[in-house]
Design a protein around this motif. Structure first.
Motif, short mmCIF file in Angstrom:
data_model
loop_
_atom_site.label_atom_id
_atom_site.label_comp_id
_atom_site.label_asym_id
_atom_site.label_seq_id
_atom_site.Cartn_x
_atom_site.Cartn_y
_atom_site.Cartn_z
N TYR A 23 5.18 -8.43 -10.03
CA TYR A 23 5.45 -9.65 -9.29
C TYR A 23 6.91 -10.08 -9.47
O TYR A 23 7.47 -9.97 -10.56
CB TYR A 23 4.58 -10.81 -9.79
N VAL A 26 9.77 -16.44 -7.64
CA VAL A 26 10.87 -17.04 -6.88
C VAL A 26 10.78 -18.55 -6.99
O VAL A 26 10.04 -19.20 -6.24
CB VAL A 26 10.81 -16.62 -5.40
N ASN A 200 7.02 -19.48 -6.58
CA ASN A 200 6.21 -18.56 -5.80
C ASN A 200 6.12 -17.22 -6.53
O ASN A 200 7.15 -16.67 -6.95
CB ASN A 200 6.84 -18.33 -4.42
N ARG A 202 5.37 -13.51 -5.97
CA ARG A 202 5.25 -12.55 -4.88
C ARG A 202 4.95 -11.15 -5.42
O ARG A 202 5.79 -10.58 -6.14
CB ARG A 202 6.54 -12.50 -4.05
N LEU A 204 4.82 -7.16 -5.39
CA LEU A 204 5.71 -6.17 -4.79
C LEU A 204 5.01 -4.82 -4.73
O LEU A 204 4.30 -4.43 -5.65
CB LEU A 204 6.99 -6.05 -5.62
N TYR A 247 7.86 -5.49 3.75
CA TYR A 247 7.37 -6.61 2.95
C TYR A 247 8.27 -6.85 1.74
O TYR A 247 8.66 -7.99 1.46
CB TYR A 247 5.93 -6.37 2.49
N ASN A 248 8.57 -5.79 0.99
CA ASN A 248 9.45 -5.95 -0.18
C ASN A 248 10.79 -6.54 0.22
O ASN A 248 11.36 -7.38 -0.49
CB ASN A 248 9.66 -4.61 -0.88
N VAL A 251 10.64 -10.26 0.69
CA VAL A 251 10.73 -10.98 -0.58
C VAL A 251 12.18 -11.10 -1.01
O VAL A 251 12.61 -12.13 -1.54
CB VAL A 251 9.89 -10.27 -1.67
N GLU A 254 13.68 -13.87 1.01
CA GLU A 254 13.19 -15.17 0.54
C GLU A 254 13.92 -15.58 -0.73
O GLU A 254 14.31 -16.74 -0.90
CB GLU A 254 11.69 -15.13 0.27
N ALA A 262 13.40 -13.54 6.21
CA ALA A 262 12.21 -13.17 5.43
C ALA A 262 10.97 -13.21 6.31
O ALA A 262 10.11 -12.31 6.24
CB ALA A 262 12.05 -14.12 4.25
N TYR A 277 -0.61 -9.01 1.83
CA TYR A 277 0.62 -9.53 1.23
C TYR A 277 1.49 -10.18 2.30
O TYR A 277 1.98 -11.30 2.12
CB TYR A 277 1.41 -8.42 0.55
N LEU A 281 2.44 -14.14 2.89
CA LEU A 281 3.85 -14.53 2.85
C LEU A 281 4.25 -15.25 4.13
O LEU A 281 4.98 -16.24 4.10
CB LEU A 281 4.72 -13.30 2.64
#
Length: 288
Positions: A23, A26, A200, A202, A204, A247-248, A251, A254, A262, A277, A281
């Protein structure tokens, strides 16, 4: 307006492997949603709360007064940190006297732009859950506090009701707990006027060599290197890998405070291959 802290923490459950979920945390600092009107605003704190001695015993009333004062003191401290805001208080800690003067009169007397009145407060221990430990029952309790303020403009006509609440699990420090919860309830009531931080967490994707390397860079704050790895993967033939790379990278954006980019990358992730995921997000970014 939101300010993003570029802080990342790796949370690992067990030994590092491709199956371990990692994770990025953030923390996001939110600016106040509302501001006080004048360049220099003067706020006067006033107590309007009377505890009913016919329904509450004297000992509990003293405890509630003490906790209510902690709530007010916490609110006063945070309001004073706001730029251009000066705060004065007519609320004392011991007798906790009630002031029934009109808001307009008090505002004129103390040259205040706003008058914040404490209208109600309650706190106590509540039962959260009863669990079974073998043949025995174990009860879990929390300390809960609720507070009500009214924020008046100096004319005494325009006002806004502010209600806050907070809960803290009991840990054997009942005295500390009730005062801490009282302060948090006051801050919850004033949350629209105060800056605050949320964190947050997130997850990964790290199920390939390239994704693993990108995760290491993300967690170390090397966003440019993570970008160089992830961006080419998004247009690759492997749609599953492309989805996870997008997706990564969402993040990453973000974390740098670029919510629009993002959100775009999270949507691309779902277009490449639908995944929980990215869906989670997207919903979070829309709220931000």
């Amino acid at each position: 307006m939101k300010l993003f802290k570029l802080i990342f923490i790796l949370l690992i459950a067990g030994l590092t492997s491709c199956n371990v979920l990692q994770y990025a945390t953030v923390p996001v600092d939110y600016a106040p949603k509302l501001v006080f009107n004048a360049d220099t605003s003067r706020i006067l704190l006033v107590n309007r709360l009377t505890f009913d001695s016919t329904r509450i015993n004297k000992r509990k009333i003293q405890a509630l007064k003490s906790a209510a004062y902690s709530a007010v003191a916490g609110a006063e401290k945070e309001l004073k940190l706001l730029p251009g805001v000066k705060v004065s208080s007519l609320i004392d800690s011991i007798p906790f006297n009630v002031n029934k003067d009109s808001v307009k009169h008090l505002a004129a007397k103390y040259k205040a732009n706003y008058v914040l009145t404490l209208d109600d407060f309650n706190a106590g221990v509540v039962l959260d859950n009863v669990a079974y430990d073998g043949n025995a029952q174990v009860a879990y309790y929390s300390t809960k506090a609720t507070v009500m303020f009214t924020l008046y403009e100096s004319n005494g006509i325009y006002f806004k009701k502010l209600k806050g609440q907070a809960t803290e699990p009991q840990d054997g420090r009942a005295g500390y707990s009730i005062y801490n919860v009282a302060r948090n309830a006051a801050l919850d009531a004033l949350k629209d006027y105060l800056p605050y931080t949320i964190t947050n967490y997130r997850p990964l994707y790290n199920q390939s060599d390239a994704l693993k390397i990108s995760v290491r860079h993300i967690l170390a704050g090397r966003f440019d290197l993570a970008y160089k790895i992830l961006n080419p993967l998004i247009d690759g033939a492997d749609r599953k890998l492309a989805s996870r790379a997008a997706y990564n990278l969402a993040v990453v954006y973000e974390a740098q405070g670029d919510i629009d980019e993002a959100l775009e990358l999270a949507k691309i992730s779902n277009q490449k291959q639908q995944n929980d995921y990215a869906t989670t997000l997207i919903a979070a970014l829309i709220k931000e």
